[in-house]
Design a protein around this motif. Structure first.
Motif, PDB file in Angstrom:
ATOM      1  N   ASN A   1       0.795  -1.493   0.209  1.00  0.00           N
ATOM      2  CA  ASN A   1       0.089   0.013  -0.126  1.00  0.00           C
ATOM      3  C   ASN A   1       0.475   0.847   0.206  1.00  0.00           C
ATOM      4  OD1 ASN A   1       1.207   0.903   2.562  1.00  0.00           O
ATOM      5  ND2 ASN A   1      -0.539  -0.940   3.543  1.00  0.00           N
ATOM      6  N   ALA A   2       0.585   2.034  -0.123  1.00  0.00           N
ATOM      7  CA  ALA A   2       0.436   3.905  -0.126  1.00  0.00           C
ATOM      8  C   ALA A   2       1.289   4.701   1.184  1.00  0.00           C
ATOM      9  CB  ALA A   2      -0.208   4.360  -1.037  1.00  0.00           C
ATOM     10  N   LYS A   3       0.747   3.967   2.267  1.00  0.00           N
ATOM     11  CA  LYS A   3       1.089   4.367   3.770  1.00  0.00           C
ATOM     12  C   LYS A   3       2.718   4.583   3.832  1.00  0.00           C
ATOM     13  CE  LYS A   3      -2.910   1.680   5.936  1.00  0.00           C
ATOM     14  NZ  LYS A   3      -3.074   1.439   6.891  1.00  0.00           N
ATOM     15  N   ASN A   4       3.015   5.688   4.301  1.00  0.00           N
ATOM     16  CA  ASN A   4       4.325   6.868   4.793  1.00  0.00           C
ATOM     17  C   ASN A   4       5.167   5.925   3.666  1.00  0.00           C
ATOM     18  OD1 ASN A   4       3.024   6.856   7.638  1.00  0.00           O
ATOM     19  ND2 ASN A   4       3.176   4.894   7.698  1.00  0.00           N
TER      20      ASN A   4
ATOM     21  N   ASP B   1       0.827   9.746   3.623  1.00  0.00           N
ATOM     22  CA  ASP B   1       0.784   9.549   5.107  1.00  0.00           C
ATOM     23  C   ASP B   1       0.648   7.946   5.288  1.00  0.00           C
ATOM     24  OD1 ASP B   1      -1.757   9.857   5.045  1.00  0.00           O
ATOM     25  OD2 ASP B   1      -1.828  11.898   6.215  1.00  0.00           O
ATOM     26  N   GLU B   2       0.389   7.763   6.932  1.00  0.00           N
ATOM     27  CA  GLU B   2      -0.497   6.905   7.639  1.00  0.00           C
ATOM     28  C   GLU B   2      -1.796   6.584   7.173  1.00  0.00           C
ATOM     29  OE1 GLU B   2      -0.803  10.118  10.214  1.00  0.00           O
ATOM     30  OE2 GLU B   2       1.406   9.554   9.396  1.00  0.00           O
ATOM     31  N   SER B   3      -2.967   7.394   6.686  1.00  0.00           N
ATOM     32  CA  SER B   3      -3.199   7.416   6.523  1.00  0.00           C
ATOM     33  C   SER B   3      -4.196   6.834   5.199  1.00  0.00           C
ATOM     34  CB  SER B   3      -4.850   8.008   7.014  1.00  0.00           C
ATOM     35  OG  SER B   3      -4.435   9.446   6.742  1.00  0.00           O
TER      36      SER B   3
ATOM     37  N   ASN C   1      -4.059  20.321  -1.935  1.00  0.00           N
ATOM     38  CA  ASN C   1      -5.107  19.502  -1.679  1.00  0.00           C
ATOM     39  C   ASN C   1      -5.002  18.281  -0.995  1.00  0.00           C
ATOM     40  OD1 ASN C   1      -6.893  21.131  -3.361  1.00  0.00           O
ATOM     41  ND2 ASN C   1      -5.922  20.600  -5.011  1.00  0.00           N
ATOM     42  N   HIS C   2      -6.014  18.517   0.541  1.00  0.00           N
ATOM     43  CA  HIS C   2      -5.410  16.937   0.722  1.00  0.00           C
ATOM     44  C   HIS C   2      -5.933  16.110  -0.164  1.00  0.00           C
ATOM     45  CE1 HIS C   2      -5.133  15.028   4.890  1.00  0.00           C
ATOM     46  NE2 HIS C   2      -3.759  14.863   4.549  1.00  0.00           N
ATOM     47  N   GLU C   3      -5.786  15.092  -0.720  1.00  0.00           N
ATOM     48  CA  GLU C   3      -5.806  13.833  -1.255  1.00  0.00           C
ATOM     49  C   GLU C   3      -5.924  12.291  -1.097  1.00  0.00           C
ATOM     50  OE1 GLU C   3      -6.717  16.277  -5.567  1.00  0.00           O
ATOM     51  OE2 GLU C   3      -4.440  14.890  -5.279  1.00  0.00           O
ATOM     52  N   SER C   4      -6.678  11.885  -1.163  1.00  0.00           N
ATOM     53  CA  SER C   4      -6.395  10.333  -0.783  1.00  0.00           C
ATOM     54  C   SER C   4      -5.710   9.237  -1.748  1.00  0.00           C
ATOM     55  CB  SER C   4      -7.938   9.221  -0.805  1.00  0.00           C
ATOM     56  OG  SER C   4      -8.253   9.218  -2.412  1.00  0.00           O
ATOM     57  N   TYR C   5      -5.023   8.446  -1.831  1.00  0.00           N
ATOM     58  CA  TYR C   5      -4.310   7.434  -2.639  1.00  0.00           C
ATOM     59  C   TYR C   5      -5.401   7.180  -4.068  1.00  0.00           C
ATOM     60  CZ  TYR C   5      -2.040   3.616  -4.859  1.00  0.00           C
ATOM     61  OH  TYR C   5      -1.820   2.620  -6.249  1.00  0.00           O
ATOM     62  N   THR C   6      -6.781   6.972  -3.306  1.00  0.00           N
ATOM     63  CA  THR C   6      -7.730   6.490  -4.389  1.00  0.00           C
ATOM     64  C   THR C   6      -7.818   7.519  -5.372  1.00  0.00           C
ATOM     65  OG1 THR C   6      -8.750   5.399  -3.151  1.00  0.00           O
ATOM     66  CG2 THR C   6     -10.217   5.836  -4.908  1.00  0.00           C
ATOM     67  N   THR C   7      -7.922   8.848  -4.886  1.00  0.00           N
ATOM     68  CA  THR C   7      -7.808  10.784  -5.954  1.00  0.00           C
ATOM     69  C   THR C   7      -7.094  10.720  -7.144  1.00  0.00           C
ATOM     70  OG1 THR C   7      -9.631  11.023  -3.852  1.00  0.00           O
ATOM     71  CG2 THR C   7      -8.760  12.820  -6.160  1.00  0.00           C
ATOM     72  N   ILE C   8      -6.020  11.004  -6.796  1.00  0.00           N
ATOM     73  CA  ILE C   8      -4.806  10.823  -6.814  1.00  0.00           C
ATOM     74  C   ILE C   8      -4.243   9.526  -7.716  1.00  0.00           C
ATOM     75  CG2 ILE C   8      -1.958  10.733  -6.707  1.00  0.00           C
ATOM     76  CD1 ILE C   8      -2.921  12.455  -3.689  1.00  0.00           C
ATOM     77  N   SER C   9      -4.542   8.361  -7.559  1.00  0.00           N
ATOM     78  CA  SER C   9      -4.074   6.991  -8.224  1.00  0.00           C
ATOM     79  C   SER C   9      -4.986   7.182  -9.612  1.00  0.00           C
ATOM     80  CB  SER C   9      -4.126   5.481  -7.954  1.00  0.00           C
ATOM     81  OG  SER C   9      -5.407   5.253  -7.186  1.00  0.00           O
ATOM     82  N   SER C  10      -6.121   7.882  -9.376  1.00  0.00           N
ATOM     83  CA  SER C  10      -7.014   8.083 -10.643  1.00  0.00           C
ATOM     84  C   SER C  10      -6.130   8.481 -11.796  1.00  0.00           C
ATOM     85  CB  SER C  10      -8.314   8.381 -10.517  1.00  0.00           C
ATOM     86  OG  SER C  10      -8.795  10.160 -10.145  1.00  0.00           O
ATOM     87  N   LYS C  11      -5.490   9.858 -11.110  1.00  0.00           N
ATOM     88  CA  LYS C  11      -4.450  10.489 -12.672  1.00  0.00           C
ATOM     89  C   LYS C  11      -3.170   9.709 -12.753  1.00  0.00           C
ATOM     90  CE  LYS C  11      -6.291  14.239  -9.907  1.00  0.00           C
ATOM     91  NZ  LYS C  11      -5.993  14.933  -9.038  1.00  0.00           N
TER      92      LYS C  11
END
Length: 194
Positions: free
Chosen positions: A138-141, A164-166, A174-184
């Motif tokens: 996963n992308a954590k840390n 980060d850890e979450s 912007n504070h974005e999730s891995y899912t949001t960023i990986s869609s791009k």
């Protein structure tokens, strides 16, 4: 007071995701560095200061040539040179100090090795993996190099983000999730753990 949103927003207009994401990684790990970011008056100046110091440190090394070569692969940067880039940084920095609204700094593509060297220069112990990760990872840390596909240098690397850890990241303010960023950027080109 400067925030990680301020730091990563600099990348939105200037294409310096390698340095802004590295700042986020160090912010999460080093209290003294966190305090320096928090006490900085301006995200742009903080990024310029840290990047300029690193470029001075690597001047004359193989990292300079690999950064130049990698940056030239991006559209609009075919004539990129480190010396011209340093001049634009100085001009941009001075224009910000003078209160001018126009910032002329252009982007610079950080290779995986140069990004790891930057983190090492700040006292961190980065471990670079020049590959995507395996099932169950996963992308954590992690400081993650992302791409749209696997073509081009460094497994298609186009963008750096620290998660980060979450599995959340500051990305262009912007504070974005891995899912949001990986869609791009669906391809993990490389990653760094600490």
């Amino acid at each position: 007071m400067c925030t990680l949103a301020d730091i990563t927003y600099v990348n939105k207009d200037h294409g310096v995701c390698g340095i802004t994401s590295s700042i986020c990684a160090n912010y999460k790990r080093t209290p003294v560095f966190r305090q320096a970011v928090d006490q900085s008056a301006n995200g742009f100046n903080f990024v310029v200061d840290k990047l300029s110091a690193f470029l001075d440190r690597i001047d004359g090394t193989a990292h300079v040539n690999e950064i130049q070569k990698f940056t030239r692969e991006f559209q609009g940067y075919q004539n990129f040179s480190m010396s011209t880039w340093k001049q634009s940084v100085t001009s941009s920095y001075l224009s910000v100090l003078d209160g001018a609204s126009g910032k002329i700094m252009k982007g610079m593509a950080m290779t995986p090795n140069a990004t790891a060297a930057l983190l090492y220069s700040w006292g961190l112990a980065p471990k670079l993996y020049n590959t995507g990760w395996g099932a169950g990872d996963n992308a954590k840390n992690k400081l993650v190099g992302l791409g749209r596909d696997n073509t081009g240098s460094h497994n298609g690397l186009k963008h750096w983000v620290y998660f980060d850890e979450s599995e959340m990241a500051w990305n262009q303010g912007n504070h974005e999730s891995y899912t949001t960023i990986s869609s791009k950027y669906p391809v993990v080109a490389c990653y760094i753990i600490f």
